[in-house]
Design a protein around this motif. Structure first.
Motif, PDB file in Angstrom:
ATOM      1  N   MET A  86     -28.978  72.140 -21.215  1.00  0.00           N
ATOM      2  CA  MET A  86     -30.546  72.237 -22.543  1.00  0.00           C
ATOM      3  C   MET A  86     -31.816  72.811 -20.981  1.00  0.00           C
ATOM      4  O   MET A  86     -32.904  71.903 -21.431  1.00  0.00           O
ATOM      5  CB  MET A  86     -31.628  70.947 -22.930  1.00  0.00           C
ATOM      6  CG  MET A  86     -30.056  70.209 -24.119  1.00  0.00           C
ATOM      7  SD  MET A  86     -29.507  71.062 -25.606  1.00  0.00           S
ATOM      8  CE  MET A  86     -31.242  71.219 -26.262  1.00  0.00           C
ATOM      9  N   ARG A  87     -31.794  73.426 -20.570  1.00  0.00           N
ATOM     10  CA  ARG A  87     -32.689  74.177 -20.041  1.00  0.00           C
ATOM     11  C   ARG A  87     -33.615  74.940 -20.365  1.00  0.00           C
ATOM     12  O   ARG A  87     -35.392  74.847 -19.846  1.00  0.00           O
ATOM     13  CB  ARG A  87     -31.912  75.193 -19.069  1.00  0.00           C
ATOM     14  CG  ARG A  87     -31.373  74.956 -18.045  1.00  0.00           C
ATOM     15  CD  ARG A  87     -30.726  75.772 -16.609  1.00  0.00           C
ATOM     16  NE  ARG A  87     -30.023  76.409 -17.883  1.00  0.00           N
ATOM     17  CZ  ARG A  87     -29.438  77.485 -17.463  1.00  0.00           C
ATOM     18  NH1 ARG A  87     -29.688  78.006 -16.161  1.00  0.00           N
ATOM     19  NH2 ARG A  87     -28.250  78.523 -18.816  1.00  0.00           N
ATOM     20  N   LEU A  88     -34.244  74.583 -21.058  1.00  0.00           N
ATOM     21  CA  LEU A  88     -34.591  75.320 -22.629  1.00  0.00           C
ATOM     22  C   LEU A  88     -34.995  74.475 -23.636  1.00  0.00           C
ATOM     23  O   LEU A  88     -36.159  74.356 -24.326  1.00  0.00           O
ATOM     24  CB  LEU A  88     -35.099  76.588 -22.831  1.00  0.00           C
ATOM     25  CG  LEU A  88     -34.399  77.497 -22.570  1.00  0.00           C
ATOM     26  CD1 LEU A  88     -34.764  78.878 -23.037  1.00  0.00           C
ATOM     27  CD2 LEU A  88     -35.632  77.573 -20.907  1.00  0.00           C
ATOM     28  N   GLY A 138     -31.993  74.403 -26.548  1.00  0.00           N
ATOM     29  CA  GLY A 138     -33.191  73.992 -26.503  1.00  0.00           C
ATOM     30  C   GLY A 138     -34.455  73.807 -27.256  1.00  0.00           C
ATOM     31  O   GLY A 138     -35.153  73.654 -27.762  1.00  0.00           O
ATOM     32  N   ALA A 139     -34.109  75.615 -27.001  1.00  0.00           N
ATOM     33  CA  ALA A 139     -35.523  76.436 -27.894  1.00  0.00           C
ATOM     34  C   ALA A 139     -35.594  76.240 -28.443  1.00  0.00           C
ATOM     35  O   ALA A 139     -34.620  76.226 -29.598  1.00  0.00           O
ATOM     36  CB  ALA A 139     -35.581  77.633 -26.992  1.00  0.00           C
ATOM     37  N   ALA A 157     -31.307  85.827 -18.962  1.00  0.00           N
ATOM     38  CA  ALA A 157     -33.032  85.777 -19.410  1.00  0.00           C
ATOM     39  C   ALA A 157     -32.664  84.476 -19.711  1.00  0.00           C
ATOM     40  O   ALA A 157     -34.029  84.247 -19.863  1.00  0.00           O
ATOM     41  CB  ALA A 157     -32.789  85.869 -20.806  1.00  0.00           C
ATOM     42  N   VAL A 158     -31.955  83.238 -19.740  1.00  0.00           N
ATOM     43  CA  VAL A 158     -32.415  81.574 -19.533  1.00  0.00           C
ATOM     44  C   VAL A 158     -33.230  81.548 -18.526  1.00  0.00           C
ATOM     45  O   VAL A 158     -33.871  80.307 -18.071  1.00  0.00           O
ATOM     46  CB  VAL A 158     -31.349  80.853 -19.890  1.00  0.00           C
ATOM     47  CG1 VAL A 158     -31.081  79.377 -19.817  1.00  0.00           C
ATOM     48  CG2 VAL A 158     -30.384  81.465 -21.735  1.00  0.00           C
ATOM     49  N   PHE A 159     -32.359  81.745 -17.136  1.00  0.00           N
ATOM     50  CA  PHE A 159     -32.616  81.180 -16.205  1.00  0.00           C
ATOM     51  C   PHE A 159     -34.384  81.802 -16.151  1.00  0.00           C
ATOM     52  O   PHE A 159     -35.049  81.594 -14.936  1.00  0.00           O
ATOM     53  CB  PHE A 159     -31.213  82.076 -14.779  1.00  0.00           C
ATOM     54  CG  PHE A 159     -32.465  82.276 -13.552  1.00  0.00           C
ATOM     55  CD1 PHE A 159     -32.774  81.124 -12.686  1.00  0.00           C
ATOM     56  CD2 PHE A 159     -32.939  83.202 -13.126  1.00  0.00           C
ATOM     57  CE1 PHE A 159     -32.742  81.173 -11.079  1.00  0.00           C
ATOM     58  CE2 PHE A 159     -33.196  83.525 -11.478  1.00  0.00           C
ATOM     59  CZ  PHE A 159     -33.645  82.437 -10.768  1.00  0.00           C
ATOM     60  N   LEU A 160     -34.325  83.201 -15.976  1.00  0.00           N
ATOM     61  CA  LEU A 160     -35.627  83.930 -15.400  1.00  0.00           C
ATOM     62  C   LEU A 160     -36.972  82.662 -16.690  1.00  0.00           C
ATOM     63  O   LEU A 160     -38.232  82.719 -16.360  1.00  0.00           O
ATOM     64  CB  LEU A 160     -36.104  84.967 -16.307  1.00  0.00           C
ATOM     65  CG  LEU A 160     -35.171  85.777 -15.198  1.00  0.00           C
ATOM     66  CD1 LEU A 160     -35.277  87.496 -16.103  1.00  0.00           C
ATOM     67  CD2 LEU A 160     -35.724  85.720 -13.664  1.00  0.00           C
ATOM     68  N   ALA A 195     -36.414  79.071 -12.431  1.00  0.00           N
ATOM     69  CA  ALA A 195     -37.035  80.409 -11.908  1.00  0.00           C
ATOM     70  C   ALA A 195     -38.496  79.925 -11.054  1.00  0.00           C
ATOM     71  O   ALA A 195     -39.365  81.011 -11.519  1.00  0.00           O
ATOM     72  CB  ALA A 195     -37.205  80.975 -12.866  1.00  0.00           C
ATOM     73  N   SER A 196     -38.932  78.635 -11.333  1.00  0.00           N
ATOM     74  CA  SER A 196     -40.225  78.359 -11.466  1.00  0.00           C
ATOM     75  C   SER A 196     -40.933  79.111 -10.285  1.00  0.00           C
ATOM     76  O   SER A 196     -42.561  79.357 -10.061  1.00  0.00           O
ATOM     77  CB  SER A 196     -40.632  76.674 -11.882  1.00  0.00           C
ATOM     78  OG  SER A 196     -39.636  76.584  -9.924  1.00  0.00           O
TER      79      SER A 196
END
Length: 252
Positions: free
Chosen positions: A1-3, A29-30, A227-230, A235-236
């Protein structure tokens, strides 16, 4: 759930890479507003799949050749989502025409959809993020065509090279606001648009895959996890980056 609880706009999401990104975002999670050009049935099916993953999702029809639609899209997304944390500028068109035969109308159409519209959509979303102090993420979907010359695509390649440079320019200018801008550059990928161009030449398509060091053409899902990573906090400290996913083709 990174987003988780992040809100995203993804353009041109009814098929191909945009669709794969939308599904991956929902799995993380977006909530999403996705756009489509003409295939409303595919967009409705996508929304149903996104909602089945627990996302709030809505589809908007979009004319990428009309830059005035950028503001309207953001306004509708604001009403549906409340705020916008992520933009994926995936919209694009491809035509294959010899350089000597490209007309002014064809050139304008390709540049309007591939560069002008993403430019002003990014501007509108960045204003939204800045006004709400959102440390957002923008992903411009470009192409290895921005770097590698291909016959009969000079106008398309100019548009993608411009989009890649737009990433660098805006990454530098928006960094003080905490807004990150990165590029995702796919290599030859089995999208509907590419299949339409190669469907009468399946042997040639297979042969093209052999020319790629990893031995195959790409799939839309090959780009979704990137894209999820970016878009995520992983990717902060990444902005102005061009992430090339092409099976090694650009190394040749």
């Amino acid at each position: 759930m990174r987003l988780k609880d992040k809100n995203a706009i993804i353009t041109a999401a009814s098929h191909g890479i945009g669709r794969a990104i939308a599904l991956a975002f929902a799995s993380e999670g977006a909530n999403l507003v996705v756009t489509f050009n003409s295939d409303e049935a595919a967009a409705r099916e996508l929304v149903n799949q996104l909602q089945a993953k627990g996302a709030r999702a809505h589809a908007e029809q979009l004319d990428g050749a009309n830059v005035a639609c950028a503001g309207a899209l953001v306004e509708r997304a604001e009403r549906f989502l409340g705020s916008i944390d992520i933009l994926v500028n995936n919209i694009g068109v491809t035509t294959r025409t010899p350089f000597m035969d490209v007309t002014a109308d064809e050139y304008t159409y390709v540049l309007d959809v591939n560069l002008k519209f993403p430019f002003f959509l990014l501007q509108r979303v960045a204003r939204h993020m800045a006004s709400r102090e959102i440390r957002g993420s923008v992903i411009n979907v470009s192409s290895i065509s921005a770097y590698k010359a291909i016959s009969k695509m000079a106008h398309y390649q100019c548009s993608k090279a411009g989009l890649s440079m737009l990433t660098k320019s805006t990454a530098y200018e928006l960094a003080p606001l905490g807004i990150r801008v990165n590029t995702l550059s796919p290599g030859l990928t089995a999208t509907q648009g590419n299949r339409n161009q190669w469907e009468d030449h399946p042997a040639l398509w297979k042969e093209r895959g052999k020319d790629i060091p990893l031995g195959r053409t790409g799939l839309p899902t090959d780009h979704a996890s990137a894209a999820v990573f970016l878009a995520s906090e992983e990717a902060s400290w990444l902005t102005g980056c061009d992430l090339v996913i092409d099976g090694g083709e650009s190394t040749i």
